[in-house]
Design a protein around this motif. Sequence first.
Motif, PDB file in Angstrom:
ATOM      1  N   GLU A  43      -1.737   4.228   3.030  1.00 12.15           N
ATOM      2  CA  GLU A  43      -0.635   3.664   3.805  1.00 12.15           C
ATOM      3  C   GLU A  43      -0.488   4.518   5.056  1.00 12.15           C
ATOM      4  OE1 GLU A  43       0.704   0.880   2.938  1.00 12.15           O
ATOM      5  OE2 GLU A  43      -0.066   0.788   0.887  1.00 12.15           O
ATOM      6  N   GLY A  44      -0.193   3.851   6.176  1.00 14.29           N
ATOM      7  CA  GLY A  44      -0.116   4.555   7.447  1.00 14.29           C
ATOM      8  C   GLY A  44       1.262   4.484   8.082  1.00 14.29           C
ATOM      9  N   ASN A  45       1.383   5.165   9.216  1.00 15.59           N
ATOM     10  CA  ASN A  45       2.670   5.215   9.918  1.00 15.59           C
ATOM     11  C   ASN A  45       2.850   4.070  10.902  1.00 15.59           C
ATOM     12  OD1 ASN A  45       0.767   6.086  11.800  1.00 15.59           O
ATOM     13  ND2 ASN A  45       2.206   7.491  12.810  1.00 15.59           N
ATOM     14  N   GLY A  46       1.863   3.172  11.003  1.00 15.47           N
ATOM     15  CA  GLY A  46       1.985   2.019  11.881  1.00 15.47           C
ATOM     16  C   GLY A  46       1.449   2.235  13.275  1.00 15.47           C
ATOM     17  N   ALA A  47       1.032   3.467  13.589  1.00 16.26           N
ATOM     18  CA  ALA A  47       0.465   3.741  14.908  1.00 16.26           C
ATOM     19  C   ALA A  47      -0.996   3.293  14.940  1.00 16.26           C
ATOM     20  CB  ALA A  47       0.574   5.234  15.222  1.00 16.26           C
ATOM     21  N   VAL A  71       0.386   8.331   5.677  1.00 15.08           N
ATOM     22  CA  VAL A  71       1.639   8.736   5.033  1.00 15.08           C
ATOM     23  C   VAL A  71       1.493   8.756   3.520  1.00 15.08           C
ATOM     24  CG1 VAL A  71       3.098   7.948   6.929  1.00 15.08           C
ATOM     25  CG2 VAL A  71       2.599   6.386   5.033  1.00 15.08           C
ATOM     26  N   GLU A  72       0.467   8.059   2.989  1.00 19.15           N
ATOM     27  CA  GLU A  72       0.253   8.056   1.543  1.00 19.15           C
ATOM     28  C   GLU A  72      -1.206   7.723   1.248  1.00 19.15           C
ATOM     29  OE1 GLU A  72       2.668   6.616  -2.398  1.00 19.15           O
ATOM     30  OE2 GLU A  72       2.418   5.117  -0.798  1.00 19.15           O
ATOM     31  N   VAL A  73      -1.761   8.406   0.247  1.00 18.45           N
ATOM     32  CA  VAL A  73      -3.126   8.164  -0.217  1.00 18.45           C
ATOM     33  C   VAL A  73      -3.117   8.137  -1.740  1.00 18.45           C
ATOM     34  CG1 VAL A  73      -5.511   9.019  -0.269  1.00 18.45           C
ATOM     35  CG2 VAL A  73      -4.107   9.397   1.765  1.00 18.45           C
ATOM     36  N   ALA A  74      -3.838   7.181  -2.317  1.00 21.32           N
ATOM     37  CA  ALA A  74      -4.011   7.147  -3.769  1.00 21.32           C
ATOM     38  C   ALA A  74      -5.488   6.961  -4.085  1.00 21.32           C
ATOM     39  CB  ALA A  74      -3.201   6.026  -4.401  1.00 21.32           C
ATOM     40  N   ALA A  75      -5.946   7.634  -5.117  1.00 18.85           N
ATOM     41  CA  ALA A  75      -7.333   7.518  -5.572  1.00 18.85           C
ATOM     42  C   ALA A  75      -7.321   7.424  -7.093  1.00 18.85           C
ATOM     43  CB  ALA A  75      -8.151   8.730  -5.125  1.00 18.85           C
ATOM     44  N   LEU A  76      -7.788   6.280  -7.600  1.00 18.22           N
ATOM     45  CA  LEU A  76      -7.707   5.984  -9.027  1.00 18.22           C
ATOM     46  C   LEU A  76      -9.115   5.781  -9.583  1.00 18.22           C
ATOM     47  CD1 LEU A  76      -5.988   5.114 -11.540  1.00 18.22           C
ATOM     48  CD2 LEU A  76      -6.112   2.783 -10.627  1.00 18.22           C
ATOM     49  N   GLN A 115       5.491   0.445  -6.922  1.00 19.22           N
ATOM     50  CA  GLN A 115       5.728  -0.932  -6.529  1.00 19.22           C
ATOM     51  C   GLN A 115       4.699  -1.372  -5.488  1.00 19.22           C
ATOM     52  OE1 GLN A 115       9.693  -0.033  -5.203  1.00 19.22           O
ATOM     53  NE2 GLN A 115       9.110  -0.017  -3.046  1.00 19.22           N
ATOM     54  N   ARG A 116       4.642  -2.684  -5.287  1.00 21.82           N
ATOM     55  CA  ARG A 116       3.720  -3.272  -4.319  1.00 21.82           C
ATOM     56  C   ARG A 116       3.928  -2.648  -2.943  1.00 21.82           C
ATOM     57  NH1 ARG A 116       0.140  -4.735  -1.568  1.00 21.82           N
ATOM     58  NH2 ARG A 116      -0.362  -6.867  -0.914  1.00 21.82           N
ATOM     59  N   HIS A 117       2.805  -2.452  -2.236  1.00 20.64           N
ATOM     60  CA  HIS A 117       2.735  -1.836  -0.903  1.00 20.64           C
ATOM     61  C   HIS A 117       2.871  -0.321  -0.946  1.00 20.64           C
ATOM     62  CE1 HIS A 117       2.418  -5.658   1.072  1.00 20.64           C
ATOM     63  NE2 HIS A 117       3.566  -6.065   0.576  1.00 20.64           N
ATOM     64  N   ARG A 118       2.929   0.258  -2.142  1.00 21.60           N
ATOM     65  CA  ARG A 118       2.765   1.701  -2.271  1.00 21.60           C
ATOM     66  C   ARG A 118       1.355   1.951  -2.757  1.00 21.60           C
ATOM     67  NH1 ARG A 118       7.260   4.998  -2.508  1.00 21.60           N
ATOM     68  NH2 ARG A 118       5.655   6.633  -2.548  1.00 21.60           N
ATOM     69  N   ALA A 119       0.765   3.056  -2.339  1.00 23.74           N
ATOM     70  CA  ALA A 119      -0.671   3.270  -2.524  1.00 23.74           C
ATOM     71  C   ALA A 119      -1.086   3.267  -3.994  1.00 23.74           C
ATOM     72  CB  ALA A 119      -1.094   4.576  -1.848  1.00 23.74           C
ATOM     73  N   ALA A 120      -0.335   3.923  -4.862  1.00 24.12           N
ATOM     74  CA  ALA A 120      -0.737   4.012  -6.272  1.00 24.12           C
ATOM     75  C   ALA A 120      -0.700   2.644  -6.941  1.00 24.12           C
ATOM     76  CB  ALA A 120       0.148   5.008  -7.015  1.00 24.12           C
TER      77      ALA A 120
END
Length: 200
Positions: free
Chosen positions: A15-19, A25-30, A150-155
């Motif tokens: 997930e990014g800051n929109g720039a 702003v967030e990274v998930a690796a599963l 929740q949806r739109h969060r990286a995990a």
Amino acid sequence: MNFSSWPALFVVDVEGNGANPPDLVEVAALPVRDGRPDKSIAGAWLTKPKRPVTPFAARVHGLTDQVLEDEPGWEEIKDAVHDLLGTAWIAAHNAHVDYRVLSAHLPQWQPAGVIDTLRLAKAAYPELPRHSLDALIKHASPDLSQAPGQRHRAAFDAYATAQLLNAMADRYESWDQLVAVAVPPGLPGAPDLEQEPTLW
């Protein structure tokens, strides 16, 4: 599909800051093992961006500058992200984006290959008018009862993508068949195309 034949693979989501280009702003690796997401060694990181989060991005994922104020900067977590991913394969939905952003933030990182579940979904469900993550969740009804957040969060998105990947992969007999469909040309792991015959 014999899932035990798969190489090491992490489903990733950022997930990014929109720039443009974005700060993370967030990274998930599963990790995916034997056809199932393995949360036991999954990684999820929040990180304070150098530039403010745009209002649009904040509305999507809920991560505002206030939420991220006390989180570590990217320089503080990048080694942990790199160490977890190693040289494993990655999978992501619309993988060009996640691969490009992660590569920009981890210049020394070299994944073995990149699976794109968007590309895979277009082959698996050609009848669908859209192949967004929301559309696929609605169509395929993956089990998300154990999805974190929740949806739109990286995990959460990584978990949903992993469940969709496993469901779609079951349509193929081998890892090589899956790769032939799911790895976009030009990204790591793409099969070598046979060269066209020439006159010289």
